[in-house]
Design a protein around this motif. Structure first.
Motif, short mmCIF file in Angstrom:
data_model
loop_
_atom_site.label_atom_id
_atom_site.label_comp_id
_atom_site.label_asym_id
_atom_site.label_seq_id
_atom_site.Cartn_x
_atom_site.Cartn_y
_atom_site.Cartn_z
N SER A 197 3.85 17.47 -2.49
CA SER A 197 4.42 17.77 -1.17
C SER A 197 5.80 17.14 -1.02
CB SER A 197 3.50 17.22 -0.07
OG SER A 197 3.48 15.80 -0.10
N THR A 198 6.61 17.77 -0.19
CA THR A 198 7.92 17.18 0.14
C THR A 198 7.75 15.99 1.07
OG1 THR A 198 8.96 19.35 -0.08
CG2 THR A 198 10.18 17.66 1.14
N GLY A 199 6.89 16.14 2.06
CA GLY A 199 6.66 15.07 3.01
C GLY A 199 5.69 14.03 2.50
N ILE A 200 5.65 12.89 3.17
CA ILE A 200 4.78 11.78 2.81
C ILE A 200 3.69 11.60 3.87
CG2 ILE A 200 4.68 9.26 2.57
CD1 ILE A 200 7.38 9.36 1.24
N TYR A 201 2.47 11.42 3.40
CA TYR A 201 1.39 11.05 4.30
C TYR A 201 1.50 9.55 4.57
CZ TYR A 201 -3.28 10.27 6.19
OH TYR A 201 -4.32 9.91 7.00
N ASN A 202 1.61 9.19 5.83
CA ASN A 202 1.78 7.79 6.22
C ASN A 202 0.42 7.19 6.53
OD1 ASN A 202 2.93 5.36 7.03
ND2 ASN A 202 3.20 6.05 9.13
N TYR A 203 -0.08 6.35 5.62
CA TYR A 203 -1.38 5.73 5.81
C TYR A 203 -1.27 4.59 6.82
CZ TYR A 203 -6.04 3.95 4.85
OH TYR A 203 -7.34 3.55 4.98
#
Length: 437
Positions: free
Chosen positions: A110-116
């Motif tokens: 993915s281009t975006g990041i999942y923010n945990y």
């Protein structure tokens, strides 16, 4: 309101997903091997463990057995999939990162990041807030970290059996908290300040400030009051190992080489490698009040340079130095990457199994509540991104989650094998425990 919107959005996405899955199941959609996949979007973009995320893209599959989804290298459990969507569950302690979908030999990032979003819960492990001496269970115990304002308390370490060891300078001894929370005295006499080798209360300490543990479970103490480094066996036998060339304030063990190191919080202050009993040599010199020292898995040395307001790295063996976080001479309390971050008199440090660093934020001479940093800071390995792990810029006492928790001069920190963090909370005369989920 925001949570409700996210909730209803996910419900809508789930119904759409189920409908699409039914259509694709009927058509028997299969991934076209060798043909690019895409990730157009995923929702939500942040959350904690057990969060369900819906990934939208192309060239997926209805066969969940051939699909793997990862965030930050951690694999997610699949809920379902069709040709254009995959739904998966984020594991606990996953961490932030790009979403990766793999099918066979093909993958897409993915281009975006999942923010945990970690939930970090702070509780009191031992101590009741009053300076004094008492062994016992949990809050029945008493420590003396601030009986005199100038006590530079901060020594704390943990073994693989989850026993926590504490340097208690006001009581001139080394304390032990077992895995049930029971506090006992490992070595030293709480009524006598002095110098003597021996077992248990026969041993005498002056101002034990720092602790480290070696591969055999021995505890090592740095006592600037006696200018000595002491080795303490698990059954409490204390033996002098070295007289410091400078007063030893900090101590750390390098697992990569098996050597112990110590530093002197002076200006200029040096870092010394202990190569044997009565033998040590300088490896880093001329630092401006070096405080905490710690090593990563490959033997690189990290130093909280209290007088310069920075965290520095020294490469293993060559000992070439560079600033990884903070700006030299600029005190403050600010998160950010590398030199964009600010520290205010950083004190002792710890590292975890992934080489992330933890910094106890208040190393002022008196543990002053005026210091703008009353927290534990977190430095992500290799990116040097600085964030607040727990606590804030306001001194106080509160068992709570994240920034709602309050410390007053947190000066020592350690991390156990499970990732649980322990804090020596000086002005509160307590040992605090932080569990991340």
């Amino acid at each position: 309101m925001i949570k409700q919107i996210i909730h209803y959005t996910l419900i809508g996405c789930l119904f759409l997903f189920i409908a699409l899955a039914g259509c694709k199941k009927d058509s028997g959609y299969k991934h076209a091997a060798g043909t690019p996949m895409t990730i157009d979007d995923f929702t939500p973009t942040e959350g904690g463990g057990t969060t369900e995320i819906l990934i939208t893209g192309s060239n997926f599959s209805t066969d969940t057995s051939e699909i793997k989804v990862f965030i930050n290298g951690k694999q997610l459990a699949l809920v379902g999939a069709n040709g254009n969507q995959v739904m998966a569950v984020v594991p606990k302690k996953c961490g932030s990162g790009h979403v990766v979908v793999k099918i066979g030999n093909d993958s897409v990032v993915s281009t975006g990041i999942y923010n945990y979003m970690f939930t970090r819960t702070v509780t009191t492990l031992a101590g009741n807030g009053t300076a004094g001496f008492a062994n016992g269970q949990g809050t029945d115990a008493m420590f003396n970290f601030n009986g005199e304002a100038w006590y530079r308390s901060g020594g704390i370490t943990v073994d693989d059996n989850l026993n926590v060891y504490i340097a208690d300078p006001g009581n001139h001894c080394i304390r032990k908290i077992d895995s049930t929370g029971k506090v006992t005295t490992l070595a030293g006499n709480p009524n006598v300040s002095g110098y003597a080798d021996g077992q248990g209360t026969a041993a005498l300490f002056s101002l034990p400030y720092a602790l480290a543990i070696d591969n055999d479970g021995n505890i090592w103490s740095a006592d600037p009051g006696n200018w000595d480094i002491r080795k303490i066996t698990p059954d409490g036998i204390a033996t002098t190992w070295l007289w410091g060339a400078q007063a030893p304030w900090s101590i750390a063990f390098d697992k990569a080489t098996g050597y112990m190191y110590y530093s002197s919080c002076s200006n200029p202050g040096n870092i010394y490698q202990i190569t044997g009993q009565w033998t040590a040599g300088e490896v880093v010199t001329g630092l401006n009040y070096p405080a905490g020292i710690v090593f990563d898995k490959t033997g690189n040395l990290y130093v909280s340079v209290n007088g310069d307001q920075v965290i520095s790295k020294f490469t293993a063996g060559a000992w070439d130095g560079s600033i990884i976080a903070g700006q030299q001479g600029s005190a403050g309390y600010q998160n950010g990457v590398g030199t964009a971050a600010r520290f205010s008199s950083p004190w002792y440090m710890a590292s975890d199994a992934d080489d992330n660093l933890y910094v106890a934020g208040n190393g002022t001479w008196d543990g002053g509540t005026y210091n703008p940093d009353q927290s534990i800071r977190f430095i992500e390995a290799n990116t040097w991104k600085v964030s607040t792990f727990a606590g804030s810029g306001v001194a106080g006492f509160a068992d709570a989650i994240g920034a709602a928790a309050a410390f007053s001069a947190p000066t020592g920190v350690t991390v156990d094998k499970n990732g649980t963090v322990y804090v020596l909370d000086k002005n509160n005369n307590r040992i605090r425990k932080i569990v991340s989920e």
